[in-house]
Enzyme design. Structure first.
Site, short mmCIF file in Angstrom:
data_model
loop_
_atom_site.label_atom_id
_atom_site.label_comp_id
_atom_site.label_asym_id
_atom_site.label_seq_id
_atom_site.Cartn_x
_atom_site.Cartn_y
_atom_site.Cartn_z
CB THR A 30 19.34 -23.78 -14.02
OG1 THR A 30 19.73 -24.89 -14.84
CG2 THR A 30 17.83 -23.78 -13.86
CB ILE A 84 -0.91 0.01 1.24
CG1 ILE A 84 -1.77 -1.25 1.28
CG2 ILE A 84 -1.79 1.26 1.24
CD1 ILE A 84 -2.45 -1.48 2.61
CB SER A 112 -9.70 1.68 -8.98
OG SER A 112 -8.99 0.90 -8.02
CG ASP A 113 -4.55 -0.87 -10.35
OD1 ASP A 113 -5.57 -1.09 -11.04
OD2 ASP A 113 -3.66 -1.73 -10.18
#
Length: 262
Positions: free
Chosen positions: A189, A15, A104-105
């Site tokens: 790898t 957030i 909304s983002d």
């Protein structure tokens, strides 16, 4: 002096928040986790009481409840608005067939990008849990986008769903590639997995940019945002612009427009 707006961007991983003044300048910023286990609560103790909180939440109801509790503890009764995508707002027209389906983002990010780069064709690439791309015309029309797994999610999926491949984080992968960026192909790898997923991100961006420039027959500015943007930028062969506050800047514009109508 008018009261500031508190802006909150609740994404899939963390957030972010900001306090915006009357000129929509982000004067204070910070970030915190979805839960107390994910880190300390936000440092709001010395912030002035804002006019209200404007929230983009794509992280779900539990995170929404945490935000409500934090806001009620610090500023009881503070007005708050959780934004939703609209057909049009702040100079941006939503091209989705069902406009409210757009996250909304992404909507706030489009509004922020339109304000940051007015009258330019844009391809906005945001690198989070998912990698999202938005095509925004110079007149403010959002014409569509793409969604793909983010770099970390790609690597985690390979580690989880195969028997012999490691599960790598972006921090580990970045360290592995720090001394190998000049090599197009890797010789172990972990580095092969890290670079392969990184090039998949870069290839997606470059293909989308070229297709968009060809379709529009005009220059297109590539704008990068999000936590993995630094690593992916180093793999790109295209010119690009970095902007890490598109969502919060868009929220500031939405809040200012709504306040002006009060």
């Amino acid at each position: 002096m008018s009261e500031p707006h508190l802006l909150i961007d609740a994404g899939n991983s963390r957030i972010k928040w900001a306090l915006a003044d009357a000129q929509r300048t982000l004067v204070r910023t910070g970030a915190f986790g979805h839960t107390r286990d994910g880190g300390a609560d936000p440092d709001w103790a010395d912030l002035p009481r804002p006019r209200g909180a404007w929230i983009s939440n794509v992280a779900g109801a539990d995170v929404g409840a945490r935000l409500d509790a934090l806001l009620d503890t610090r500023w009881p009764g503070l007005p708050r608005t959780t934004i939703r995508s609209r057909p049009a707002q702040c100079g941006v027209t939503n091209g989705y067939t069902t406009p409210e389906q757009l996250g909304s983002d992404r909507w706030a990010g489009l509004i922020g990008a339109r304000a940051a780069f007015p009258d330019e064709h844009l391809l906005i690439a945001t690198f989070g849990t998912a990698t999202t791309l938005e095509a925004l015309r110079a007149d403010g029309r959002f014409t569509g986008g793409l969604i793909a797994p983010g770099w970390a999610l790609m690597m985690r999926a390979l580690g989880t769903h195969t028997a012999q491949l490691p599960t790598l984080t972006t921090d580990i992968a970045s360290g592995l590639l720090a001394d190998a960026q000049a090599q197009p192909f890797q010789v172990d790898t972990p580095r092969s997995l890290s670079a392969g997923c990184l090039y998949a991100q870069a290839g997606l961006i470059e293909r989308a940019w070229r297709d968009l420039a060809a379709a529009w027959q005009a220059p297109v500015r590539l704008v990068l945002a999000g936590g993995a943007a630094d690593e992916i930028a180093r793999a790109l062969t295209l010119p690009h612009t970095r902007h890490d506050a598109l969502i919060l800047s868009g929220l500031a514009l939405i809040a200012a427009e709504a306040s002006a109508q009060d």
